[in-house]
Design an enzyme around this catalytic site. Structure first.
Site, mmCIF file in Angstrom:
data_model
loop_
_atom_site.group_PDB
_atom_site.id
_atom_site.type_symbol
_atom_site.label_atom_id
_atom_site.label_comp_id
_atom_site.label_asym_id
_atom_site.label_seq_id
_atom_site.Cartn_x
_atom_site.Cartn_y
_atom_site.Cartn_z
ATOM 1 N N CYS A 75 0.864 -1.188 0.000
ATOM 2 C CA CYS A 75 0.000 0.000 0.000
ATOM 3 C C CYS A 75 0.893 1.227 0.000
ATOM 4 O O CYS A 75 1.741 1.381 0.893
ATOM 5 C CB CYS A 75 -0.868 -0.040 1.256
ATOM 6 S SG CYS A 75 -1.889 1.403 1.518
ATOM 7 N N CYS A 185 -1.144 3.992 -6.315
ATOM 8 C CA CYS A 185 -1.996 3.306 -5.340
ATOM 9 C C CYS A 185 -2.157 1.878 -5.846
ATOM 10 O O CYS A 185 -2.420 1.675 -7.040
ATOM 11 C CB CYS A 185 -3.353 4.012 -5.263
ATOM 12 S SG CYS A 185 -4.597 3.096 -4.322
#
Ligand code: DGL
Length: 262
Positions: A75, A185
């Site tokens: 992440c 992302c």
């Protein structure tokens, strides 16, 4: 005692980091893996740094209890806000993922690159440091992909809502003459087919998945932690919400998906 057969741990605010898991399984098929999808707490991108750190600590403790030998923070938002803290607090190696603006800076011809990422990533000091380190003649067009993670988590990958948001975020970048688009992302690689339709074939789409897999392999080798046998690894994903959207993203049938509160 950490053994070579112990799993590689992964966590993300949700299902997106499975785009990294997939690359790691492709490169290291014999490794065992455990992935945490903290979908209950998604998105991380709108939370404060302290909140993100607290969630990362919770996820790390879970993976350590499962005896993971290394942890991939799958992440960008968690990496850019919490990886220094995690490396300081825990003894095992952590692999992070950061938006690939450095590789983009090396290939851009127009000297204008676009980046789509969460607010938490774009506002982080680590991202600021990385963007300041690239050449001053390169312009970075930053855009927050607000709402995209929520829609992917809700399983609305091919929805008109996603398409409208992508048009809103990408058109100004296309008009600014970007020739490289960084996906900052880990949820966004699942949107590549939709993004490609909007940006056309001339803009290069760059994500960090393969680079993270290579780095994971290198760190395992450096620490003497590569699994010794070549038997296919076993793979478990724990998700703390309904697993339907996740199951639709995963094509690898050997992955066991388990709903569990954590
Ligand atoms: N996959 C996460 C990332 O790479 C999503 C962040 C979020 O939950 O907002 O940043």
């Amino acid at each position: 005692m950490i053994s070579n057969n112990n799993p590689i741990g992964f966590f993300d605010s949700g299902v997106g980091g499975t785009s990294i898991l997939k690359e790691v399984i492709t490169l290291l098929p014999s490794e065992n893996t455990i992935y945490l999808s903290d979908s209950k707490n998604a998105p991380y991108g709108q939370k404060s740094k302290d909140e993100i750190i607290a969630l990362c600590v919770k996820n790390t403790e879970f993976l350590l209890a499962k005896k993971c030998k290394i942890i991939v923070v799958a992440c960008n938002t968690a990496t850019t806000n919490a990886i220094d803290f995690l490396r300081e607090k825990y003894a095992i190696p952590f692999i992070g993922i950061e938006p690939a603006i450095k590789p983009a800076a090396l290939v851009t011809k127009t000297k204008i690159i676009g980046i789509l990422a969460t607010k938490g990533t774009l506002n982080s000091s680590l991202f600021e440091k990385t963007s300041n380190s690239i050449s001053k003649d390169i312009t970075i067009k930053e855009t927050i992909g607000k709402g995209l993670v929520e829609l992917i988590e809700a399983g609305k990958l091919n929805s008109e809502e996603i398409n409208q948001l992508l048009l809103q975020y990408l058109n100004p970048m296309i008009e600014s003459d970007i020739d490289s688009l960084v996906l900052g992302c880990t949820h966004y690689p699942y949107l590549i087919p939709q993004i490609r339709k909007i940006v056309g074939s001339k803009i290069k789409i760059i994500d960090s998945g393969e680079a993270v897999a290579r780095q994971t392999k290198a760190i395992l080798e450096k620490n003497g932690l590569i699994k010794k046998d070549s038997k296919n690894g076993s793979h478990i994903i724990y998700i703390n919400k309904d697993k339907t959207a996740l199951k639709n993203l995963i094509t690898n049938k050997s992955i066991n998906v388990i709903e569990k509160d954590f």
